[in-house]
Design a protein around this motif. Structure first.
Motif, PDB file in Angstrom:
ATOM      1  N   TRP A  19      51.319  40.321 -30.884  1.00 48.39           N
ATOM      2  CA  TRP A  19      51.541  41.014 -29.621  1.00 48.39           C
ATOM      3  C   TRP A  19      52.271  40.152 -28.598  1.00 48.39           C
ATOM      4  CZ3 TRP A  19      51.860  45.875 -29.608  1.00 48.39           C
ATOM      5  CH2 TRP A  19      51.090  46.634 -30.481  1.00 48.39           C
ATOM      6  N   LEU A  20      52.125  38.832 -28.685  1.00 46.55           N
ATOM      7  CA  LEU A  20      52.900  37.952 -27.817  1.00 46.55           C
ATOM      8  C   LEU A  20      54.380  38.057 -28.155  1.00 46.55           C
ATOM      9  CD1 LEU A  20      52.830  35.805 -25.589  1.00 46.55           C
ATOM     10  CD2 LEU A  20      52.574  34.068 -27.383  1.00 46.55           C
ATOM     11  N   TYR A  21      54.682  38.128 -29.448  1.00 50.41           N
ATOM     12  CA  TYR A  21      56.068  38.322 -29.888  1.00 50.41           C
ATOM     13  C   TYR A  21      56.620  39.632 -29.343  1.00 50.41           C
ATOM     14  CZ  TYR A  21      59.905  39.584 -33.032  1.00 50.41           C
ATOM     15  OH  TYR A  21      61.119  39.993 -33.531  1.00 50.41           O
ATOM     16  N   GLN A  22      55.845  40.726 -29.476  1.00 51.84           N
ATOM     17  CA  GLN A  22      56.298  42.034 -28.991  1.00 51.84           C
ATOM     18  C   GLN A  22      56.530  42.001 -27.489  1.00 51.84           C
ATOM     19  OE1 GLN A  22      57.178  44.342 -31.020  1.00 51.84           O
ATOM     20  NE2 GLN A  22      56.209  43.672 -32.914  1.00 51.84           N
ATOM     21  N   LEU A  23      55.672  41.308 -26.757  1.00 47.63           N
ATOM     22  CA  LEU A  23      55.799  41.214 -25.295  1.00 47.63           C
ATOM     23  C   LEU A  23      57.069  40.473 -24.902  1.00 47.63           C
ATOM     24  CD1 LEU A  23      54.511  41.676 -22.494  1.00 47.63           C
ATOM     25  CD2 LEU A  23      53.322  39.492 -22.785  1.00 47.63           C
ATOM     26  N   ILE A  24      57.345  39.380 -25.573  1.00 42.82           N
ATOM     27  CA  ILE A  24      58.542  38.589 -25.258  1.00 42.82           C
ATOM     28  C   ILE A  24      59.801  39.402 -25.539  1.00 42.82           C
ATOM     29  CG2 ILE A  24      59.888  36.558 -25.924  1.00 42.82           C
ATOM     30  CD1 ILE A  24      57.191  35.148 -26.467  1.00 42.82           C
ATOM     31  N   ILE A  25      59.827  40.074 -26.680  1.00 48.18           N
ATOM     32  CA  ILE A  25      60.987  40.905 -27.018  1.00 48.18           C
ATOM     33  C   ILE A  25      61.166  42.017 -25.985  1.00 48.18           C
ATOM     34  CG2 ILE A  25      61.980  42.494 -28.705  1.00 48.18           C
ATOM     35  CD1 ILE A  25      62.012  39.606 -29.629  1.00 48.18           C
ATOM     36  N   SER A  26      60.066  42.690 -25.630  1.00 46.22           N
ATOM     37  CA  SER A  26      60.131  43.805 -24.690  1.00 46.22           C
ATOM     38  C   SER A  26      60.651  43.375 -23.326  1.00 46.22           C
ATOM     39  CB  SER A  26      58.742  44.450 -24.537  1.00 46.22           C
ATOM     40  OG  SER A  26      58.321  45.014 -25.755  1.00 46.22           O
ATOM     41  N   MET A 184      59.163  54.863 -23.068  1.00 42.09           N
ATOM     42  CA  MET A 184      58.796  53.469 -23.311  1.00 42.09           C
ATOM     43  C   MET A 184      59.565  52.901 -24.498  1.00 42.09           C
ATOM     44  SD  MET A 184      54.682  53.703 -22.623  1.00 42.09           S
ATOM     45  CE  MET A 184      54.345  52.036 -23.178  1.00 42.09           C
ATOM     46  N   MET A 185      59.706  53.671 -25.573  1.00 47.37           N
ATOM     47  CA  MET A 185      60.461  53.209 -26.735  1.00 47.37           C
ATOM     48  C   MET A 185      61.934  52.974 -26.393  1.00 47.37           C
ATOM     49  SD  MET A 185      58.755  52.795 -29.619  1.00 47.37           S
ATOM     50  CE  MET A 185      59.917  53.079 -30.958  1.00 47.37           C
ATOM     51  N   ASN A 186      62.521  53.897 -25.631  1.00 48.28           N
ATOM     52  CA  ASN A 186      63.920  53.739 -25.225  1.00 48.28           C
ATOM     53  C   ASN A 186      64.154  52.410 -24.522  1.00 48.28           C
ATOM     54  OD1 ASN A 186      64.681  56.251 -26.212  1.00 48.28           O
ATOM     55  ND2 ASN A 186      64.441  57.292 -24.256  1.00 48.28           N
ATOM     56  N   ARG A 187      63.267  52.101 -23.585  1.00 46.23           N
ATOM     57  CA  ARG A 187      63.440  50.906 -22.761  1.00 46.23           C
ATOM     58  C   ARG A 187      62.964  49.639 -23.477  1.00 46.23           C
ATOM     59  NH1 ARG A 187      65.730  48.554 -18.088  1.00 46.23           N
ATOM     60  NH2 ARG A 187      65.882  50.682 -17.286  1.00 46.23           N
ATOM     61  N   PHE A 188      61.727  49.643 -23.949  1.00 44.88           N
ATOM     62  CA  PHE A 188      61.100  48.401 -24.399  1.00 44.88           C
ATOM     63  C   PHE A 188      61.200  48.139 -25.901  1.00 44.88           C
ATOM     64  CE2 PHE A 188      58.646  48.917 -20.344  1.00 44.88           C
ATOM     65  CZ  PHE A 188      59.216  47.819 -19.725  1.00 44.88           C
ATOM     66  N   TYR A 189      61.670  49.112 -26.665  1.00 40.85           N
ATOM     67  CA  TYR A 189      61.944  48.820 -28.073  1.00 40.85           C
ATOM     68  C   TYR A 189      63.456  48.782 -28.322  1.00 40.85           C
ATOM     69  CZ  TYR A 189      61.521  48.407 -33.074  1.00 40.85           C
ATOM     70  OH  TYR A 189      61.624  47.920 -34.358  1.00 40.85           O
ATOM     71  N   HIS A 190      64.117  49.922 -28.155  1.00 38.37           N
ATOM     72  CA  HIS A 190      65.535  50.010 -28.515  1.00 38.37           C
ATOM     73  C   HIS A 190      66.420  49.145 -27.618  1.00 38.37           C
ATOM     74  CE1 HIS A 190      64.441  53.110 -31.304  1.00 38.37           C
ATOM     75  NE2 HIS A 190      64.011  53.910 -30.353  1.00 38.37           N
ATOM     76  N   LEU A 191      66.354  49.334 -26.307  1.00 35.93           N
ATOM     77  CA  LEU A 191      67.207  48.569 -25.397  1.00 35.93           C
ATOM     78  C   LEU A 191      66.886  47.088 -25.465  1.00 35.93           C
ATOM     79  CD1 LEU A 191      69.346  48.402 -23.185  1.00 35.93           C
ATOM     80  CD2 LEU A 191      67.541  48.866 -21.502  1.00 35.93           C
ATOM     81  N   ALA A 192      65.595  46.749 -25.508  1.00 37.57           N
ATOM     82  CA  ALA A 192      65.202  45.337 -25.553  1.00 37.57           C
ATOM     83  C   ALA A 192      65.809  44.643 -26.765  1.00 37.57           C
ATOM     84  CB  ALA A 192      63.678  45.229 -25.578  1.00 37.57           C
ATOM     85  N   ARG A 193      65.717  45.279 -27.914  1.00 40.91           N
ATOM     86  CA  ARG A 193      66.254  44.664 -29.123  1.00 40.91           C
ATOM     87  C   ARG A 193      67.777  44.627 -29.105  1.00 40.91           C
ATOM     88  NH1 ARG A 193      61.309  45.654 -29.775  1.00 40.91           N
ATOM     89  NH2 ARG A 193      60.091  44.603 -31.393  1.00 40.91           N
TER      90      ARG A 193
END
Length: 407
Positions: A19-26, A184-193
């Protein structure tokens, strides 16, 4: 007990690191990166593909929105795959000027099979298109969609997901739950990556694929989630997917819990199928390409295993607390930590996303309050599908005949 303590620590660190990894990516969704340069300047020709099964109530609005795109009309064609239709979907599409392909196959009913059937014909024809875009029949499309996707092609991107917005976010707490999830997926998954140089995922509708990319194999998907499968297959080969925030498509979401349960069950079973067929390929991709992108794609599949790890850790904590004679209050406090992380934090994150995405918060209050229930039911769905993964494709009824000008 010594080994139980060691297992507790190991599982705890796995969860923290994940979850720390996911937070940093997001967090990279909040950083503005320089846009990719154009490597060519061309107006490409597109196929607009609309798989549809008994969608007479909504197909017209989608076709009309596509006909109104701000893009040269001679450079795109609208194809409707009338898939096992028993209503007048095909006739409505023909009357509106779409090119209609009717398909009847009682055994192979999914969207993936319909895409495979249609695109194989276009490949054999050597059809004169540079790329194709795929939409669900209940969508309506922003007029700038093709300009945005054409720009991505000119930047050298081969597979690009557009921004999936919601047609009916405030219809019910269920549709609101979907809206919050996708925003949330648009912003913190797709755009972040995408910002970080990793790979977003194809998300069911509103995406574009370079036609040459699929010519060797066709659209060869076999799972119930053809979009995720197609994404993971390409990531495993070292191919990075793209993201287009300004290529907007509006999607209708279920408003009733029963429909939502059926749809999300299908998604979970599809996810499990992808784990079965592509975990090895993604792991081999990590070794072959040695990139964070391949590792990140592999981690996407680990969502359900991480849920299992979390439940296992909760069970071990309970055993340890009881063996050590801990009070009931301490045991409850232990559970509360996971409840806050699992249910309360996503609510706060959803509110934050609505603020930065400028979404109307006031009319979404019921969905915000019940978002923990929406996400909690997804955990129950995951558990049910792990035990009994026999979900088949079921049609979701679409009724909201919303025009693009109403969005």
């Amino acid at each position: 007990m010594k080994y139980i303590y060691i297992l507790q620590q190991a599982l705890g660190w796995i969860i923290v690191i994940y979850w720390l990894y996911q937070l940093i990516i997001s967090a990279c969704a909040l950083i503005q990166f320089k846009e990719k340069p154009l490597i060519k300047n061309k107006k490409h020709k597109f196929m607009m593909i609309l798989p549809a099964h008994n969608e007479s109530s909504v197909i017209g609005a989608l076709i009309e929105s596509l006909q109104s795109l701000d893009y040269p009309k001679e450079l795109y064609d609208i194809y409707v795959i009338a898939d096992n239709c028993t209503d007048n979907t095909a006739q409505i599409a023909k009357d509106l000027g779409a090119i209609v392909y009717e398909r009847f196959d009682e055994k192979k009913k999914t969207k993936g099979f319909a895409m495979q059937w249609f695109l194989n014909q276009k490949i054999k024809e050597n059809a004169d298109y540079d790329a194709f875009c795929v939409f669900d029949a209940d969508n309506v499309v922003d007029k700038n969609f093709l300009n945005a996707m054409n720009k991505k092609l000119c930047q050298g991107e081969e597979i690009v997901q557009g921004y999936r917005d919601i047609k009916n976010p405030a219809d019910s707490w269920i549709s609101a739950g979907y809206a919050l999830f996708y925003w949330m997926m648009n912003r913190f998954y797709h755009l972040a990556r995408y910002n970080l140089g990793l790979s977003p995922l194809i998300n069911g509708t509103g995406f574009m694929v370079d036609f040459n990319l699929i010519k060797p194999t066709g659209w060869d998907t076999i799972t119930l989630t053809e979009d995720i499968e197609f994404s993971l297959k390409n990531i495993a080969k070292g191919r990075k997917l793209g993201w287009a925030t300004d290529a907007i498509v509006y999607d209708e979401q279920p408003t009733e819990f029963k429909q939502s349960w059926s749809q999300r069950s299908r998604w979970t079973v599809g996810h499990l199928q992808c784990m079965k067929y592509y975990t090895k390929d993604l792991a081999e991709g990590i070794i072959e390409y040695r990139t964070l992108m391949n590792f990140d794609g592999f981690l996407y599949l680990m969502g359900i295993p991480m849920m299992i790890v979390t439940f296992l850790l909760l069970a071990i904590n309970t055993i340890i607390f009881l063996a050590d004679g801990m009070s009931a209050g301490m045991l409850i406090f232990n559970y509360l930590k996971y409840i806050v992380a699992t249910f309360i934090v996503p609510v706060l994150t959803a509110i934050f996303v609505m603020i930065i995405e400028k979404k109307p918060i006031k009319k979404m209050w019921k969905g915000i309050l019940l978002y923990p229930v929406f996400m909690g039911s997804w955990i129950v769905i995951n558990i049910k599908c792990l035990i009994k993964p026999n979900t088949e494709w079921e049609k979701i009824e679409h009724k909201r005949n919303v025009k693009i000008n109403d969005m």
